[in-house]
Design a protein around this motif. Structure first.
Motif, PDB file in Angstrom:
ATOM      1  N   LEU A 163      34.063  -7.563  -2.157  1.00  0.00           N
ATOM      2  CA  LEU A 163      35.468  -8.142  -1.158  1.00  0.00           C
ATOM      3  C   LEU A 163      35.788  -6.967  -0.509  1.00  0.00           C
ATOM      4  N   ARG A 164      35.082  -5.723  -0.683  1.00  0.00           N
ATOM      5  CA  ARG A 164      35.617  -4.595   0.166  1.00  0.00           C
ATOM      6  C   ARG A 164      36.833  -4.574   0.389  1.00  0.00           C
ATOM      7  N   ALA A 165      37.770  -4.658  -0.711  1.00  0.00           N
ATOM      8  CA  ALA A 165      39.202  -4.533  -0.760  1.00  0.00           C
ATOM      9  C   ALA A 165      39.945  -5.078   0.267  1.00  0.00           C
ATOM     10  N   SER A 166      39.141  -6.488   0.575  1.00  0.00           N
ATOM     11  CA  SER A 166      39.703  -6.989   1.594  1.00  0.00           C
ATOM     12  C   SER A 166      41.187  -7.806   1.385  1.00  0.00           C
ATOM     13  N   LEU A 167      41.314  -7.985   0.032  1.00  0.00           N
ATOM     14  CA  LEU A 167      42.658  -8.423  -0.485  1.00  0.00           C
ATOM     15  C   LEU A 167      43.648  -7.661  -0.850  1.00  0.00           C
ATOM     16  N   ASP A 168      44.773  -7.819  -0.957  1.00  0.00           N
ATOM     17  CA  ASP A 168      45.555  -6.676  -1.414  1.00  0.00           C
ATOM     18  C   ASP A 168      45.576  -6.619  -3.132  1.00  0.00           C
ATOM     19  N   ALA A 169      45.389  -5.452  -3.573  1.00  0.00           N
ATOM     20  CA  ALA A 169      45.124  -5.233  -4.951  1.00  0.00           C
ATOM     21  C   ALA A 169      46.746  -5.419  -5.551  1.00  0.00           C
ATOM     22  N   GLU A 170      47.172  -6.367  -6.284  1.00  0.00           N
ATOM     23  CA  GLU A 170      48.324  -6.611  -6.920  1.00  0.00           C
ATOM     24  C   GLU A 170      48.705  -5.556  -8.298  1.00  0.00           C
ATOM     25  N   ALA A 171      47.405  -5.464  -9.156  1.00  0.00           N
ATOM     26  CA  ALA A 171      47.707  -4.251 -10.058  1.00  0.00           C
ATOM     27  C   ALA A 171      46.205  -4.044 -10.478  1.00  0.00           C
ATOM     28  N   VAL A 172      46.022  -2.654 -10.812  1.00  0.00           N
ATOM     29  CA  VAL A 172      45.038  -2.211 -11.167  1.00  0.00           C
ATOM     30  C   VAL A 172      45.005  -1.694 -12.554  1.00  0.00           C
ATOM     31  N   VAL A 173      44.162  -2.189 -13.462  1.00  0.00           N
ATOM     32  CA  VAL A 173      44.115  -2.164 -15.162  1.00  0.00           C
ATOM     33  C   VAL A 173      42.960  -1.590 -15.404  1.00  0.00           C
ATOM     34  N   PRO A 174      42.988  -0.489 -15.882  1.00  0.00           N
ATOM     35  CA  PRO A 174      41.729   0.035 -16.815  1.00  0.00           C
ATOM     36  C   PRO A 174      41.446  -0.467 -18.219  1.00  0.00           C
ATOM     37  N   VAL A 175      40.956  -1.459 -17.914  1.00  0.00           N
ATOM     38  CA  VAL A 175      40.691  -2.151 -19.533  1.00  0.00           C
ATOM     39  C   VAL A 175      39.953  -1.557 -20.487  1.00  0.00           C
ATOM     40  N   GLY A 176      40.796  -1.413 -21.427  1.00  0.00           N
ATOM     41  CA  GLY A 176      40.070  -0.669 -22.559  1.00  0.00           C
ATOM     42  C   GLY A 176      40.626   0.853 -22.706  1.00  0.00           C
ATOM     43  N   ALA A 177      41.166   1.149 -21.440  1.00  0.00           N
ATOM     44  CA  ALA A 177      41.753   2.534 -21.567  1.00  0.00           C
ATOM     45  C   ALA A 177      42.575   2.789 -22.681  1.00  0.00           C
ATOM     46  N   GLU A 178      43.599   2.323 -22.983  1.00  0.00           N
ATOM     47  CA  GLU A 178      44.714   2.444 -24.032  1.00  0.00           C
ATOM     48  C   GLU A 178      43.849   2.650 -25.382  1.00  0.00           C
ATOM     49  N   GLN A 179      42.742   1.970 -25.667  1.00  0.00           N
ATOM     50  CA  GLN A 179      42.184   2.144 -26.847  1.00  0.00           C
ATOM     51  C   GLN A 179      41.014   3.130 -26.913  1.00  0.00           C
ATOM     52  N   ALA A 180      40.763   3.874 -25.867  1.00  0.00           N
ATOM     53  CA  ALA A 180      39.636   4.790 -25.468  1.00  0.00           C
ATOM     54  C   ALA A 180      40.099   6.086 -26.003  1.00  0.00           C
ATOM     55  N   LYS A 181      39.181   6.911 -26.605  1.00  0.00           N
ATOM     56  CA  LYS A 181      39.404   8.420 -26.924  1.00  0.00           C
ATOM     57  C   LYS A 181      38.363   9.276 -25.985  1.00  0.00           C
ATOM     58  N   PRO A 182      39.170  10.287 -25.555  1.00  0.00           N
ATOM     59  CA  PRO A 182      38.316  11.254 -24.887  1.00  0.00           C
ATOM     60  C   PRO A 182      36.854  11.514 -25.564  1.00  0.00           C
ATOM     61  N   ALA A 183      36.040  11.621 -24.671  1.00  0.00           N
ATOM     62  CA  ALA A 183      34.564  12.082 -25.243  1.00  0.00           C
ATOM     63  C   ALA A 183      34.406  13.326 -25.745  1.00  0.00           C
ATOM     64  N   PRO A 184      33.713  13.627 -26.935  1.00  0.00           N
ATOM     65  CA  PRO A 184      33.649  14.750 -27.407  1.00  0.00           C
ATOM     66  C   PRO A 184      33.586  16.066 -26.379  1.00  0.00           C
TER      67      PRO A 184
END
Lengths: 319, 319
Positions: A163-184
């Motif tokens: 879409l080349r960001a042609s629409l407004d982004a209403e929200a940006v959600v890094p799905v999975g981030a909350e459960q992610a652990k920093p890499a070693p």
């Protein structure tokens, strides 16, 4: 000198090339964004890690800033002949090999950090490249469908590339981030750093995603090392890409000062703005972040090396 | 006319092209060997199915008989640059796309038969192409290591492509065949056939593997339709490939008559030998298998169509 850099794709990679030129003997650890990872054709694609790897390893397509140089698109054309898409994501034949190796290793049980290390064995990027996390995080963007008016949540790559960001982004959600652990190695590198740098990468979908992995923001904020960022906004618009679209989604103006305040004095010790944004220095300084205006256009490696030196100097002053 | 053909790779595919030329209106079901399938780079490769599909669909490399025409090898070169092999299996860029689509569909839960149908949507081979089984079967070959003298069991492709059958095959084992079930439609097609043909494919690792799937040999033997085969041995040696090596492993001489007796009168109703093997006719006939000598070199489509017509005529006589 041990330097930790939180990097997205093109902006991060080009900054790193300048940094390596400025301080070739530094021990540089790159914590790479994996939020723009996407599974395509059953393969795991890590655009930002690969952009850093290819850029520093001499395999990047310099003109477009991503993908491989001297690239062909036979596999993609054949996939299209099978009716298999998406067609809007430009995977070339050389690039496919990277994703095939990565996917094969991940399917064999290796974590992404080990896979990245193995891929870097070939490219010798001159930095230690760590994914922010071995866990799957894929950024999604909520948009309002212009035809139906309904909200749709789409993969970041669909938003950005298709879409080349042609629409407004209403929200940006890094799905999975909350459960992610920093890499070693990520938290250890941050704790051991002499300097932590935030290149002019996208503050929301690149650096913001890295900071969204629980533990990383805290580690950066609490690190003994000064944290210095470089504004990706020059003269009120993104140097590259469409960062304004995703900044709006998190309620941040596209100005050099607004991005600094978005990161905040709790995270940043120093902030570089472009000379055209010199009026931001006062605002940012007033917020408790050391700030200087220097040329921030990465027109070539020398100009970028000068930016890196300026960031390191500001870090010394902020220490 | 409903014709069922049990097919290996190159020989089977070329025979099918002649058969389609001879009887363009026939309803042809091909039961394809999957025993030479191999997993490479995390992708499922089905060489025999693809050879049939590409040959009949107009995508084959005519000179080598396998792989795609107008092929490039960028992905393979890049994999080698990562130190990832094997390098001895010639996967081209166009071919890779097929394996990527197949693997993606299998990972998504589709059985191989459904995947093959989807791939054939593009190629329109003019036959219904069924894998012998949706279950994984991979032929392995036992060899004595010339250096250590110890027995090693290697994948058929390693034996065939890498070693080029340079060692004696001590045993040929279609691993997984005993637990495999015929793919949907296989037994039904055999039961409904007017004629069943065994092209001049490898009797051990191609047709032998198909017959090793429990239920298929019995279905062919008990089918109402006459079963006619064409000798892959002409003048005491394989027309193509190294079939003598794997025939020796099952204790069968490389002669046109020995292969017929290996299949046996319980399976075969008719057998075509080459005119140069006319002396085999008496032996084969005496064993209770109708036999004729005709030219069996698939030099072009016309010559192959004549072979197909001879096989159909023999089937009529044997009915």
């Amino acid at each position: 000198m041990r330097i930790v850099v939180l990097a997205g794709g093109i902006g991060g990679a080009r900054f790193l090339r300048g940094l390596l030129s400025a301080v070739p003997d530094a021990e540089i650890t790159v914590i790479g964004n994996t939020g723009d990872d996407i599974h395509l054709f059953g393969l795991k694609v890590c655009p930002d890690l690969d952009t850093v790897m290819y850029t520093l390893g001499g395999g990047i397509n310099e003109d477009q800033g991503w993908g491989r140089t001297d690239e062909s698109f036979t596999v993609k054309e054949e996939l299209a002949a099978y009716g298999v898409g998406p067609s809007w994501f430009g995977l070339g034949d050389r690039d496919f090999a990277t994703h095939i190796v990565r996917t094969q290793m991940i399917d064999a049980g290796y974590p992404l950090s080990a896979v990245t290390e193995a891929l870097c064995d070939r490219w010798q990027p001159g930095v230690r490249l760590l994914p922010m996390s071995d866990d799957r995080v894929e950024t999604h963007v909520a948009v309002n469908d212009p035809e139906t008016g309904e909200r749709r949540v789409i993969h970041f790559q669909e938003y950005w590339v298709k879409l080349r960001a042609s629409l407004d982004a209403e929200a940006v959600v890094p799905v999975g981030a909350e459960q992610a652990k920093p890499a070693p190695g990520v938290l250890e590198a941050i704790a051991a750093a002499d300097v932590i740098l935030l290149p002019p990468s996208n503050p929301v979908v690149s650096i913001g995603t890295i900071l969204a992995v629980p533990g990383i923001r805290e580690a950066v904020a609490q690190a003994a090392a000064p944290v210095v960022g470089l504004s990706p906004i020059v003269g009120g618009s993104p140097v590259r890409g469409m960062a304004d679209k995703v900044l709006a989604a998190v309620g941040v103006e596209s100005t050099a000062s607004a991005v600094a305040l978005h990161y905040g004095p709790g995270l940043l010790d120093g902030w570089l703005v472009d000379t055209s944004d010199a009026d931001a220095v006062e605002t940012v300084t007033a917020a408790g972040i050391a700030c200087r205006a220097v040329p921030l256009m990465m027109t070539d490696t020398d100009a970028t090396a000068a930016m890196a030196r300026a960031a390191l100097e500001l870090a010394e002053q902020a220490r």
